[in-house]
Design a protein around this motif. Structure first.
Motif, PDB file in Angstrom:
ATOM      1  N   ALA A  20       0.963  -1.021   0.026  1.00 52.88           N
ATOM      2  CA  ALA A  20       0.038   0.004  -0.005  1.00 52.88           C
ATOM      3  C   ALA A  20       0.947   1.237  -0.080  1.00 52.88           C
ATOM      4  CB  ALA A  20      -0.898  -0.077   1.210  1.00 52.88           C
ATOM      5  N   TYR A  28      -4.024   6.496   3.185  1.00 51.93           N
ATOM      6  CA  TYR A  28      -3.970   5.656   2.024  1.00 51.93           C
ATOM      7  C   TYR A  28      -4.190   6.330   0.555  1.00 51.93           C
ATOM      8  CZ  TYR A  28      -4.078   1.681   4.608  1.00 51.93           C
ATOM      9  OH  TYR A  28      -3.792   0.406   5.757  1.00 51.93           O
ATOM     10  N   ALA A  31      -3.535   0.790  -2.821  1.00 47.22           N
ATOM     11  CA  ALA A  31      -3.419  -0.327  -2.255  1.00 47.22           C
ATOM     12  C   ALA A  31      -3.441  -1.539  -3.382  1.00 47.22           C
ATOM     13  CB  ALA A  31      -4.316  -0.605  -1.252  1.00 47.22           C
ATOM     14  N   PHE A  35      -3.278  -6.538  -1.305  1.00 46.10           N
ATOM     15  CA  PHE A  35      -3.509  -6.074  -0.062  1.00 46.10           C
ATOM     16  C   PHE A  35      -5.202  -5.951   0.496  1.00 46.10           C
ATOM     17  CE2 PHE A  35      -4.378  -2.381   2.886  1.00 46.10           C
ATOM     18  CZ  PHE A  35      -2.958  -2.342   3.702  1.00 46.10           C
ATOM     19  N   GLN A  36      -5.772  -5.493  -0.816  1.00 51.15           N
ATOM     20  CA  GLN A  36      -7.325  -5.282  -0.674  1.00 51.15           C
ATOM     21  C   GLN A  36      -7.840  -7.023  -0.224  1.00 51.15           C
ATOM     22  OE1 GLN A  36      -9.237  -3.412  -3.843  1.00 51.15           O
ATOM     23  NE2 GLN A  36      -7.109  -2.744  -4.530  1.00 51.15           N
ATOM     24  N   ARG A  43     -10.960  -1.062  -2.469  1.00 55.59           N
ATOM     25  CA  ARG A  43      -9.838   0.100  -2.621  1.00 55.59           C
ATOM     26  C   ARG A  43     -10.582   1.413  -2.113  1.00 55.59           C
ATOM     27  NH1 ARG A  43      -8.595   4.081  -6.152  1.00 55.59           N
ATOM     28  NH2 ARG A  43      -6.426   4.313  -6.752  1.00 55.59           N
TER      29      ARG A  43
END
Length: 410
Positions: A20, A28, A31, A35-36, A43
């Motif tokens: 990320a 943020y 990402a 990661f999601q 997102r």
């Protein structure tokens, strides 16, 4: 082949593992897909939001430190501009489908800076490795459970060691830069002594910390048409060695101006080394050159012998006045001294062991290699001669010890 523009957005999304991007305020920016997926957040649920609003601390765990540790690491990256490898973290995550229920999760994070055109940190790369399955104990007790515990402990220790090693590497790199700057400031610059042509070189070790113990000096002596030329080597490396080097070089310079000869100069230097922390076992060789009489008086304290290249190509190693290193004897004794003659056009070469010593090789092999190079290039002026010697004797990738070299055309 035509080059095509790289779609870095696609590359970022396709990166394996959780990655990320956050602003210096820890908001943020993006990402990737892993990661999601592994964090259970889309997102839209991430971008534009403060990291700890998305992933708050588990309120049911009074011992939780994950949020504090991650924040400290990221802010350290922003402040220092250096990568930070964190120790293994327990950081529980709220189940997005069942609010109020928290999953025990374990992560191995690395945070790294991204710099803008002005050199300031503009983004933090947050790379996280999910290791929950490795840590969590499943399926029974006994030997299998114990093996998982040991595996988890080993993994944790490995990550902690990696973090320590990274910080040590950064500290050593900074010390090396400072030590080399100090070394350069203390060593005399290239110069001519009276009418003699001279070349000096210093080459730090490559890819190692064995730097800043070598030194050289050229000085005009009191009384007559005489000069002194010396080199030395301090055991140790870094700032400590550079400091000791500076003290010994300055002391020998002052002593040489008033000493009766090189042996007396080294004798006084040895007594001085006895009260200098870090000077134990330092080596040095000094030569007093009488330009009118065309003689070289010399004395060595445990140092490789100077080389005198005669115009006819004969190489004479000045090794008839060798004694133990400085401060090697509990009770100092007068050091030996020898004298040799030379003719006009001869070349005197002093150097440190980094030029001739190689692991698993006899020193005589290195001295023979030096003699061969000096003979083949003996008609060169000192500057190109120094370059040729370094090119032929130092390994292509650089030596593991630093090297000092002084060449004087007589």
């Amino acid at each position: 082949m035509d080059e095509k523009a790289i779609d870095y957005e696609a590359v970022f999304q396709g990166l394996p593992g959780m990655v990320a991007l956050l602003t210096p305020e820890l908001v943020y920016v993006d990402a990737n897909e892993d990661f999601q997926r592994l964090s259970g957040r889309t997102r839209d649920q991430l971008v534009g939001r403060y990291i700890f609003d998305v992933f708050p601390e588990n309120p049911n765990d009074s011992t939780a430190t994950g949020m504090r540790d991650v924040r400290a690491s990221m802010l350290r990256v922003v402040a220092t501009g250096e990568r930070d490898t964190m120790a293994l973290q327990r950081y529980d995550v709220e189940d997005p489908l069942r609010p109020g229920e928290w999953e025990e999760r374990y992560w191995s994070p690395i945070n790294a800076p991204v710099f803008g055109p002005d050199g300031k940190v503009v983004l933090v790369v947050h790379r996280v490795e999910e290791v929950t399955e490795l840590i969590r104990l499943r399926g029974g007790t006994g030997g299998g459970s114990r093996a998982r515990v040991l595996e988890a402990e080993l993994y944790t220790r490995a990550r902690e060691l990696q973090q320590v090693n990274e910080r040590l590497r950064q500290a050593h790199a900074r010390e090396r830069e400072v030590a080399l700057a100090l070394q350069e400031a203390m060593l005399p610059a290239h110069r001519q002594v009276r009418t003699r042509r001279a070349a000096v070189r210093y080459r730090p070790a490559v890819g190692a910390l064995n730097v800043c113990g070598d030194w050289y000096d050229l000085v005009e002596l009191v009384g007559g048409n005489r000069i002194g030329v010396s080199v030395g080597d301090v055991v140790g490396h870094g700032l400590a060695a550079a400091g000791v080097m500076g003290q010994l070089r300055s002391a020998l310079t002052a002593t040489s101006r008033v000493a009766d000869g090189p042996a007396q100069a080294l004798d006084v230097l040895g007594r001085y080394a006895h009260v200098v922390d870090g000077a134990e076992s330092a080596t040095a060789v000094t030569t007093f050159i009488d330009l009118d009489a065309r003689t070289i008086a010399y004395s060595s304290a445990g140092h490789p012998p100077p080389a005198l290249v005669h115009p006819d190509g004969r190489v004479e190693f000045l090794d008839r006045a060798t004694d133990p290193p400085l401060d090697a004897r509990p009770d100092p004794m007068p050091r030996p001294e020898a004298v040799t003659a030379y003719t006009s056009g001869a070349t005197l070469v002093l150097y440190t062991d980094g030029l001739v010593e190689r692991r698993h090789e006899d020193i005589d092999t290195g001295l023979a290699r030096l003699a061969d190079s000096l003979v083949r290039h003996r008609t060169d002026d000192p500057e190109p001669l120094a370059d040729a010697v370094l090119l032929e004797l130092l390994p292509p990738g650089g030596a593991t010890d630093d090297t000092a070299l002084v060449i004087v055309r007589l």
